[in-house]
Enzyme design. Structure first.
Site, short mmCIF file in Angstrom:
data_model
loop_
_atom_site.label_atom_id
_atom_site.label_comp_id
_atom_site.label_asym_id
_atom_site.label_seq_id
_atom_site.Cartn_x
_atom_site.Cartn_y
_atom_site.Cartn_z
N GLY A 143 83.25 78.67 79.64
CA GLY A 143 82.51 77.92 78.62
C GLY A 143 81.09 77.61 79.06
O GLY A 143 80.19 77.46 78.22
N GLU A 169 79.19 80.56 78.29
CA GLU A 169 79.13 80.68 76.82
C GLU A 169 78.05 79.76 76.24
O GLU A 169 77.32 80.14 75.33
CB GLU A 169 80.51 80.37 76.22
CG GLU A 169 81.52 81.49 76.53
CD GLU A 169 82.94 81.15 76.13
OE1 GLU A 169 83.41 80.05 76.48
OE2 GLU A 169 83.58 81.98 75.47
N SER A 211 105.55 82.79 114.50
CA SER A 211 106.16 82.81 113.16
C SER A 211 107.63 82.43 113.20
O SER A 211 108.17 82.00 112.21
CB SER A 211 105.97 84.15 112.46
OG SER A 211 105.76 85.18 113.35
N ALA A 260 85.19 75.18 80.41
CA ALA A 260 85.94 74.20 79.64
C ALA A 260 86.64 73.27 80.61
O ALA A 260 86.84 73.61 81.77
CB ALA A 260 86.96 74.92 78.77
N VAL A 305 100.00 85.63 121.13
CA VAL A 305 100.56 86.62 122.06
C VAL A 305 101.98 86.97 121.61
O VAL A 305 102.45 86.50 120.58
CB VAL A 305 100.56 86.10 123.53
CG1 VAL A 305 99.14 85.77 123.96
CG2 VAL A 305 101.48 84.90 123.71
N MET A 317 97.40 90.68 115.21
CA MET A 317 97.28 89.32 114.71
C MET A 317 96.08 88.60 115.32
O MET A 317 95.27 88.00 114.63
CB MET A 317 98.59 88.58 115.02
CG MET A 317 98.80 87.36 114.23
SD MET A 317 98.28 87.49 112.52
CE MET A 317 99.70 87.00 111.68
N GLU A 372 88.04 83.37 82.66
CA GLU A 372 89.19 82.93 81.85
C GLU A 372 90.48 83.68 82.15
O GLU A 372 91.55 83.08 82.16
CB GLU A 372 88.85 83.04 80.35
CG GLU A 372 87.94 81.92 79.84
CD GLU A 372 86.45 82.19 80.03
OE1 GLU A 372 86.09 83.13 80.79
OE2 GLU A 372 85.62 81.50 79.42
#
Ligand code: 3H9
Length: 650
Positions: free
Chosen positions: A101, A104, A405, A62, A376, A300, A124
């Site tokens: 849809g 469908e 960070s 849809a 690092v 990381m 959906e």
């Protein structure tokens, strides 16, 4: 080209939909499909119709942009009923995705053929709704209740070969889809036609199946409404007559369409699609990234290397010495082995991932990479030394990124020749899984370097959000406020376990204190100690008291909670109560909803400050950070959406 056109191949009509970008079922398209069905039924020379889509995909569903407005006729269930009732059989020819849809419509056709890499699904629930045009009613009639429950309650699509195995697709075809679908239609005309999906019999599972599913879905959904409603629709579909089930599904769909959860999920849907291509970078070409380097093979760095390999980039992993190189490669190897165990990769794919990564202690191996990501130790001297070395070993046009960070990227870039190619790329752990990528330019970062960050995010399948420079950027800054808010409640006497339970009820997988126990309290403690040593005003937190008492979380046998040896179940701690008693002023109890309200308001207030300072560009970006980096329940839309700071409808 018109939105629907009809061509002829002898006695087969080819109905082509052309509604870019994804052939969504707008009102105009629904109308045109209805008219096409009328036209073809009226044409005595047509014996069957092939339904084909132009562009990248079959009908993707849809038109979600219409969901904020009242439904306009013709309604999709009626269009599909008309196609299903057509005097000439329709064959849906699927490439790309037939979703919602789109599937469908295909289920309303008498047959479905698909190319092998196509997928079909009922997503959906990911938009806070259930299928609204027969998806839950026709699917069990073709594929059985079990498959229908899986498709409708998880929203996960399946590839064409699986769809064929479960009966949702009649044939997987090779070569030119149009020609293959026409050939299929011709052959089908030579045999007795199967009945339409709506008339097919369906096997009814016993009641235990439904109660089992209900329990499993409720647990998974954690407050999300749509998955359980989707289950109820499928159950109705197999236990009630077709027409009744259609009415039930449609009513459920319409009720959910207007719900707060659906509005939130739609908002996130569009925010996610806007994020990878921000308007301010329109027309800025990213630099090509064909090979990449990663400095640091810890958790990381290894995760970033794995993410780059998942995107097909050859990777050079640099560590201090051969021993550390071996450890780093082993960590990457363990990530791929884990993926094999979970069925996400085959052995051959994992081997291929590892074959594309080389480890060395020699920076000269970076001479020809297009991008290097440094991961690092979070110490400014160590990071600066890395970039000083990269400045001499990498090509002058290679993009140099830091994954810091908490440090100020400007301080890391000091002294770097050509800082226009420098940028912060903040991944979240585990970096090969977590979708969020904070992109942090320094003032000197060139637009094409910034655009390269976004292009990299696209190729890694990440959700990129641009962040300005401040302590913690967007996400960790809000996290700090959230934790401070949670501690403020504890100081007022609210029980630690009550706060965690409130946030779990709200939809987080874990509350703020449980999460700290899992991740460890010491990292944030060390940051605060660093800030104190640097003379910055950093008030003592309750967490500091615990760490000073040796309680760093699960890894030390206790943090905010106690843990029985070898157990992960948090137990309220008398020791903690005693340690923090001098800081606890009251004996307040708060209902869970009030606790969550307060903490989300704290997050939104920090978000508002972040916006006002220009650290985030859009409130949507803040919500994406919270959802993709910090476990904020997607179906709540994020703190900014929830607190009304940003519109819900497109
Ligand atoms: C439904 O069908 C309910 C029915 O059961 C009931 C009806 C009664 N509508 O993702 P992309 C836009 S619910 C409007 O980058 P890709 C998107 O915003 C629907 N617009 O492409 C973007 O716009 P822009 C169930 C949509 O190639 C552009 O298309 N269906 C819709 O990476 C490209 O999108 C879904 O949930 C839409 N439905 O991936 C499917 N879909 O260029 C959702 C996309 O302006 N869609 N747009 O930013 C998808 O999963 C992916 O778009 C798809 C293509 C896999 C198809």
């Amino acid at each position: 080209m018109p939105i629907v056109s009809i061509a002829r191949e002898g006695d087969i009509a080819v109905v082509t939909i052309d509604n870019p970008p994804v052939n969504a079922l707008s009102q105009a398209l629904r109308q045109a499909l209805l008219e096409a069905a009328e036209t073809l039924d009226a044409d005595p020379d047509v014996r069957a119709a092939v339904l084909l889509c132009a562009g990248r995909t079959f009908i993707a569903g849809a038109d979600v942009t219409e969901f904020g407005k009242p439904p306009q006729p013709p309604h999709l269930p009626d269009v599909i009923a008309r196609i299903e009732a057509a005097a000439k059989p329709w064959v849906a020819a699927i490439h790309g995705s037939a979703l919602g849809g789109g599937l469908e419509v295909a289920l309303g056709c008498r047959f479905r053929v698909a190319v092998a890499d196509a997928s079909v699904g009922l997503p959906e629930v990911t938009l806070g709704i259930v299928p609204g045009a027969g998806g839950t009613v026709r699917t069990p009639r073709l594929a059985g209740a079990v498959a229908a429950v899986e498709l409708a309650t998880t929203g996960k699509p399946v590839r064409a070969p699986k769809a064929r195995d479960i009966g949702l697709v009649d044939a997987v075809v090779r070569g030119d889809l149009r020609a293959a679908a026409i050939a299929f239609a011709r052959e089908a005309l030579g045999k007795p036609l199967p009945g339409p999906a709506s008339r097919r019999a369906v096997e009814v599972p016993d009641p235990a199946f439904w109660t089992g599913q209900e329990a499993a879905i409720a647990k998974r959904a954690r407050g999300e409404i749509a998955p359980l409603k989707a289950l109820a629709c499928v159950r109705h579909a197999v236990e009630a007559p077709f027409d009744d089930a259609m009415v039930f599904e449609r009513e459920t769909f319409l009720a959910l369409r207007g719900s707060a959860q659906a509005a939130a999920l739609r908002y996130v849907f569009f925010a996610e699609r806007a994020a990878p291509r921000p308007a301010h970078l329109a027309g800025v070409a990213p630099l090509p990234v064909r090979r990449a380097g990663v400095i640091g093979g810890g958790t990381m760095g290894a995760g970033i290397a794995a993410a780059l390999r998942d995107a097909g980039l050859p990777v050079t992993l640099i560590e201090r010495d051969e021993e550390a190189v071996a450890r780093g490669l082993a960590t990457v190897g363990a990530i791929f082995e884990g993926a094999v165990k979970r069925g996400r990769l085959t052995d051959a794919q994992a081997a291929d991932r590892m074959a594309g990564i080389s480890g060395t202690a020699d920076h000269a191996a970076l001479a020809d990479v297009d991008l290097v990501i440094e991961a690092v130790f979070e110490e400014i001297g160590v990071k600066r030394a890395v970039f000083a070395q990269l400045a001499t070993t990498c090509r002058p046009d290679a993009v140099l990124a830091t994954n810091t960070s908490y440090l100020d990227p400007r301080a890391i870039a000091v002294g770097l020749p050509n800082p226009g190619r420098f940028i912060g790329l903040h991944f979240f752990s585990p970096a090969n899984i977590m979708k969020l990528l904070e992109i942090v330019p320094v003032p000197e970062t060139a637009p094409e370097t910034l655009a390269t960050g976004f292009a990299l995010a696209r190729s890694l399948g990440k959700v990129p959000v641009q962040a300005g420079i401040c302590e913690g950027f967007i996400g960790n800054r809000i996290l700090k406020r959230y934790r401070a808010g949670a501690e403020a409640l504890v100081r007022r006497g609210v029980a630690i376990a009550a706060i965690d339970a409130a946030m779990r009820d709200f939809g987080f997988a874990m509350g703020p204190f449980e999460a700290q126990d899992l991740g460890g309290l010491d990292i944030a403690f060390l940051q605060r100690e660093g800030a104190r040593a640097a003379g910055r005003d950093t008030p003592e937190t309750l967490g500091d008291i615990l760490v000073r008492a040796g309680r760093k979380g699960q890894k030390t046998g206790g943090g905010w909670y106690d843990y029985a040896p070898g157990e992960r179940k948090p137990l309220p701690s008398v020791t903690v109560a005693e340690l923090i008693a001098p800081a606890v002023a009251g004996g307040e109890t708060l209902p869970r909803a009030a606790i969550a309200d307060y903490l989300v308001a704290e997050m939104a207030a920090e978000g508002a400050a972040i916006l006002a300072e220009g650290i985030a560009r859009r409130p949507e970006d803040i919500d994406l950070v919270e959802i993709h980096g910090y476990g904020f329940p997607r179906w709540r839309g994020g703190p900014m959406h929830l607190r009304g700071a940003v519109g819900t409808q497109r």
